[in-house]
Each structure stands twice: as structure tokens, then as C-alpha cells.
Write a protein that holds these residues in place. Structure first.
Motif, PDB file in Angstrom:
ATOM      1  N   LYS A   5      13.346   8.846 -22.998  1.00  0.00           N
ATOM      2  CA  LYS A   5      13.183   7.386 -22.951  1.00  0.00           C
ATOM      3  C   LYS A   5      12.489   6.978 -21.660  1.00  0.00           C
ATOM      4  CE  LYS A   5      17.118   6.074 -25.794  1.00  0.00           C
ATOM      5  NZ  LYS A   5      18.403   5.360 -25.840  1.00  0.00           N
ATOM      6  N   PHE A   6      11.758   5.882 -21.745  1.00  0.00           N
ATOM      7  CA  PHE A   6      11.090   5.311 -20.565  1.00  0.00           C
ATOM      8  C   PHE A   6      11.487   3.841 -20.468  1.00  0.00           C
ATOM      9  CE2 PHE A   6       8.281   8.529 -22.445  1.00  0.00           C
ATOM     10  CZ  PHE A   6       8.232   9.442 -21.395  1.00  0.00           C
ATOM     11  N   ALA A  55      17.182  10.547 -15.421  1.00  0.00           N
ATOM     12  CA  ALA A  55      18.593  10.677 -15.810  1.00  0.00           C
ATOM     13  C   ALA A  55      18.677  11.624 -16.995  1.00  0.00           C
ATOM     14  CB  ALA A  55      19.161   9.314 -16.192  1.00  0.00           C
ATOM     15  N   ASN A  57      21.469  12.517 -19.994  1.00  0.00           N
ATOM     16  CA  ASN A  57      22.725  12.094 -20.625  1.00  0.00           C
ATOM     17  C   ASN A  57      23.433  11.034 -19.778  1.00  0.00           C
ATOM     18  OD1 ASN A  57      22.043  13.964 -22.557  1.00  0.00           O
ATOM     19  ND2 ASN A  57      23.293  15.586 -21.651  1.00  0.00           N
ATOM     20  N   PHE A  58      22.661  10.051 -19.337  1.00  0.00           N
ATOM     21  CA  PHE A  58      23.160   8.848 -18.648  1.00  0.00           C
ATOM     22  C   PHE A  58      23.620   9.081 -17.210  1.00  0.00           C
ATOM     23  CE2 PHE A  58      24.422   8.262 -23.236  1.00  0.00           C
ATOM     24  CZ  PHE A  58      23.334   7.478 -23.570  1.00  0.00           C
ATOM     25  N   ALA A  59      23.212  10.181 -16.587  1.00  0.00           N
ATOM     26  CA  ALA A  59      23.541  10.402 -15.168  1.00  0.00           C
ATOM     27  C   ALA A  59      22.273  10.822 -14.428  1.00  0.00           C
ATOM     28  CB  ALA A  59      24.608  11.486 -15.038  1.00  0.00           C
ATOM     29  N   PHE A  60      22.122  10.352 -13.188  1.00  0.00           N
ATOM     30  CA  PHE A  60      20.957  10.732 -12.389  1.00  0.00           C
ATOM     31  C   PHE A  60      20.923  12.244 -12.192  1.00  0.00           C
ATOM     32  CE2 PHE A  60      21.394   6.292 -10.973  1.00  0.00           C
ATOM     33  CZ  PHE A  60      20.075   5.880 -11.100  1.00  0.00           C
ATOM     34  N   GLU A  72      19.538  13.828 -23.774  1.00  0.00           N
ATOM     35  CA  GLU A  72      18.703  12.630 -23.673  1.00  0.00           C
ATOM     36  C   GLU A  72      18.227  12.502 -22.233  1.00  0.00           C
ATOM     37  OE1 GLU A  72      19.835   8.945 -25.615  1.00  0.00           O
ATOM     38  OE2 GLU A  72      19.373   7.820 -23.792  1.00  0.00           O
ATOM     39  N   LEU A  73      16.906  12.490 -22.058  1.00  0.00           N
ATOM     40  CA  LEU A  73      16.336  12.301 -20.722  1.00  0.00           C
ATOM     41  C   LEU A  73      15.779  10.890 -20.636  1.00  0.00           C
ATOM     42  CD1 LEU A  73      14.205  15.486 -19.934  1.00  0.00           C
ATOM     43  CD2 LEU A  73      16.552  14.981 -19.249  1.00  0.00           C
ATOM     44  N   ALA A  74      15.777  10.338 -19.434  1.00  0.00           N
ATOM     45  CA  ALA A  74      15.133   9.040 -19.228  1.00  0.00           C
ATOM     46  C   ALA A  74      14.386   9.082 -17.905  1.00  0.00           C
ATOM     47  CB  ALA A  74      16.165   7.924 -19.213  1.00  0.00           C
ATOM     48  N   PHE A  76      12.385   6.448 -15.212  1.00  0.00           N
ATOM     49  CA  PHE A  76      12.236   5.017 -14.935  1.00  0.00           C
ATOM     50  C   PHE A  76      11.941   4.757 -13.466  1.00  0.00           C
ATOM     51  CE2 PHE A  76      16.792   6.103 -15.600  1.00  0.00           C
ATOM     52  CZ  PHE A  76      17.286   5.920 -14.319  1.00  0.00           C
TER      53      PHE A  76
ATOM     54  N   TYR B  53      19.386   0.040 -19.193  1.00  0.00           N
ATOM     55  CA  TYR B  53      19.464   1.274 -19.963  1.00  0.00           C
ATOM     56  C   TYR B  53      20.856   1.330 -20.598  1.00  0.00           C
ATOM     57  CZ  TYR B  53      19.192   6.418 -20.719  1.00  0.00           C
ATOM     58  OH  TYR B  53      19.186   7.683 -21.247  1.00  0.00           O
ATOM     59  N   GLY B  55      24.173   2.286 -22.173  1.00  0.00           N
ATOM     60  CA  GLY B  55      24.830   3.594 -22.144  1.00  0.00           C
ATOM     61  C   GLY B  55      24.943   4.079 -20.713  1.00  0.00           C
ATOM     62  N   MET B  56      23.831   4.121 -20.000  1.00  0.00           N
ATOM     63  CA  MET B  56      23.887   4.562 -18.604  1.00  0.00           C
ATOM     64  C   MET B  56      24.393   3.432 -17.702  1.00  0.00           C
ATOM     65  SD  MET B  56      21.013   6.343 -16.207  1.00  0.00           S
ATOM     66  CE  MET B  56      21.347   6.638 -14.460  1.00  0.00           C
ATOM     67  N   ARG B  59      28.116   3.184 -17.573  1.00  0.00           N
ATOM     68  CA  ARG B  59      28.676   4.356 -16.877  1.00  0.00           C
ATOM     69  C   ARG B  59      28.545   4.249 -15.379  1.00  0.00           C
ATOM     70  NH1 ARG B  59      27.859  10.329 -19.250  1.00  0.00           N
ATOM     71  NH2 ARG B  59      27.925  10.873 -17.046  1.00  0.00           N
ATOM     72  N   VAL B  60      27.357   3.832 -14.920  1.00  0.00           N
ATOM     73  CA  VAL B  60      27.125   3.716 -13.476  1.00  0.00           C
ATOM     74  C   VAL B  60      28.036   2.636 -12.883  1.00  0.00           C
ATOM     75  CG1 VAL B  60      25.439   3.048 -11.707  1.00  0.00           C
ATOM     76  CG2 VAL B  60      24.769   4.609 -13.538  1.00  0.00           C
ATOM     77  N   GLN B  63      31.475   3.925 -12.496  1.00  0.00           N
ATOM     78  CA  GLN B  63      31.566   4.860 -11.363  1.00  0.00           C
ATOM     79  C   GLN B  63      31.599   4.115 -10.028  1.00  0.00           C
ATOM     80  OE1 GLN B  63      28.198   7.291 -12.270  1.00  0.00           O
ATOM     81  NE2 GLN B  63      29.305   8.560 -13.737  1.00  0.00           N
ATOM     82  N   TRP B 123      16.345  -3.620 -14.449  1.00  0.00           N
ATOM     83  CA  TRP B 123      15.015  -3.930 -13.903  1.00  0.00           C
ATOM     84  C   TRP B 123      14.694  -5.385 -14.179  1.00  0.00           C
ATOM     85  CZ3 TRP B 123      16.171   0.281 -16.926  1.00  0.00           C
ATOM     86  CH2 TRP B 123      16.155   1.514 -16.275  1.00  0.00           C
TER      87      TRP B 123
END
Lengths: 82, 151
Positions: A5-6, A55, A57-60, A72-74, A76, B53, B55-56, B59-60, B63, B123
Motif C-alpha cells: 500500500k502507498f 511498515a 503488518n501495521f508496524a514500522f 502487508e507492506l506500506a 508512505f 492508514y 489498522g496501523m 495500533r500506533v 502503543q 497525513w
């Protein structure tokens, strides 16, 4: 397959919000990014920009992060909320 | 400790959020912060779009609140961030912290905002008479988040 995703300005510049790319053995973020650029050479400048964040799977994650089918990669730009 | 985290298009009611935070009998301090859409320096703002985003983001934010709860003794935390199209002066973000004492409440509210600014995948795009522009990240926001890591 890996979902990619972008977001935001990057999504607009690449004219792509979401795509699928085949995963490979011993895959990584850097390797997926290299294959994206192979498929879309005009994405090179945008995807290699040092400011672009990634990211999984929703983590950096960093560019050496392993990637497997189903992830899943993103990609941005730096975030600007708040 | 209880926490309420929302990412929503709807507006929020600061008075109602404050009332909820003020009901914890062990807490003698409530600090709230609201972030609003403000005017531009060099053009007339017509609207602001907030992308995120899904989902993310949630989560963030969870955290960030968890990290704040590890650093300070907190009673209750509310974090609301709006997405979608917003007009001038509309509310964007709300952080409310209830704690036994003021220092923890002030510090935790600032900590959550400083990290939200650099970590949460939102964003902003500004729409003005001269066109639509994505907001650039500020170095000062990055420095504010980094300063917490030194302390």
C-alpha cells in the motif's frame, strides 16, 4: 503474494494506492522495493527517497526486515497528523 | 487505568470528554489538549483533508498510550483523532489525561501528542485558493519526540 500500500503524497505521485507483488524466498523490504522499481522504473526516485517510511503488518520496519507471503507492506511519507 | 482511543470522521465534544475524565475519584488532575484547523500564512484555507492508514493508526495510538502509562501513573486516557475533510477552526485531535497529580497528567498529555506527531500514520492535505498541498513534516516535531528519548 505480498500486499503493498502507498499513502498520501506518495500514493498520488505513484498513482497507486494498493497492489500485489509475488513474494520470493528470503525476501526483504529492500528486495520487494527493488522489484517494484524493476516493474515500474519511474517509481525509482520516489521509492528510494530517504524520507519514505515503511511498515510491515501495521508496524514500522527497516529495509532489512524479512517479508513473507501474506504480509502487508506500506510505504508512505513522514507523518503529519495532530 | 482505562483508555479510550478513537479514530473517527465525527466531531467530538470536549465538555463531555472532560466530564468522563473528571469522574475518576482517585484522580485530582485532568489535563486536556485540543488541536484545531488553523489558517494558512500565505493563502486562504478552504479545507483540510486528513488521510490515515486504517489498522496501523489505531495500533500506533494504542502503543503511545501504553508507553505513557508505563512512564507515569495515570488514571484514565482519552485520545481522539479525526480523519476526512475538515474546515477552518474545526477540531482535529483531543488528548485527555486524568492522574492523581498534575505533573503526570501534563507530562503524559505532551508525551502522547509529541509522539503522535511523528509516529501515527496521519497525513494532512491543505486545500486553498492556490491549490492542494500535502503538509510537510516539521523538524521541530521530530526534535520534540526525540527529546523524550533523552529523558
Amino acid at each position: 503474494m505480498v500486499k503493498v500500500k502507498f499513502f498520501a503524497a506518495l500514493r498520488e505521485r505513484l498513482q497507486c494506492a494498493e497492489m500485489q507483488i509475488a513474494s520470493q524466498p528470503d525476501d526483504s523490504v529492500a528486495a520487494v522495493r527493488a522489484r517494484l522499481i524493476e516493474q515500474h522504473p519511474h517509481w525509482q526516485r520516489e521509492l528510494l527517497d530517504n524520507d519514505v517510511l515503511c511498515a510491515k503488518n501495521f508496524a514500522f520496519v527497516g529495509h532489512q526486515e524479512p517479508v513473507r507471503s501474506g504480509d502487508e507492506l506500506a510505504f508512505f511519507p513522514p507523518v503529519t497528523g495532530g | 487505568m482505562s483508555q479510550r482511543i478513537r479514530v473517527q470522521t465525527a466531531d467530538f465534544d470536549v465538555a463531555a470528554e472532560y466530564q468522563r475524565l473528571a469522574q475518576t475519584s482517585s484522580c485530582g488532575a485532568v489535563v486536556t489538549f485540543s488541536g484545531l484547523v488553523r489558517e494558512l500564512v500565505d493563502a486562504e484555507l478552504e479545507a483540510l483533508t486528513l488521510e490515515h492508514y486504517p489498522g496501523m493508526t489505531e495500533r500506533v495510538l494504542e502503543q503511545l498510550v501504553e508507553q505513557a502509562c508505563k512512564r507515569w501513573q495515570l488514571g484514565e486516557v482519552t485520545l481522539i483523532h479525526r480523519v476526512g475533510q475538515l474546515a477552518l477552526n474545526e477540531q482535529i485531535v483531543f488528548v485527555g489525561v486524568a492522574a492523581a497529580h498534575r505533573k503526570a497528567a501534563f507530562a503524559a498529555a505532551m508525551f502522547i501528542m509529541d509522539f503522535l506527531k511523528t509516529q501515527a500514520p496521519f497525513w494532512k492535505q491543505e486545500h486553498s485558493s492556490t491549490g492542494s498541498y500535502w503538509v510537510a513534516a516539521k523538524a521541530t516535531d521530530k526534535q520534540a519526540a526525540e527529546a523524550w528519548q533523552e529523558n
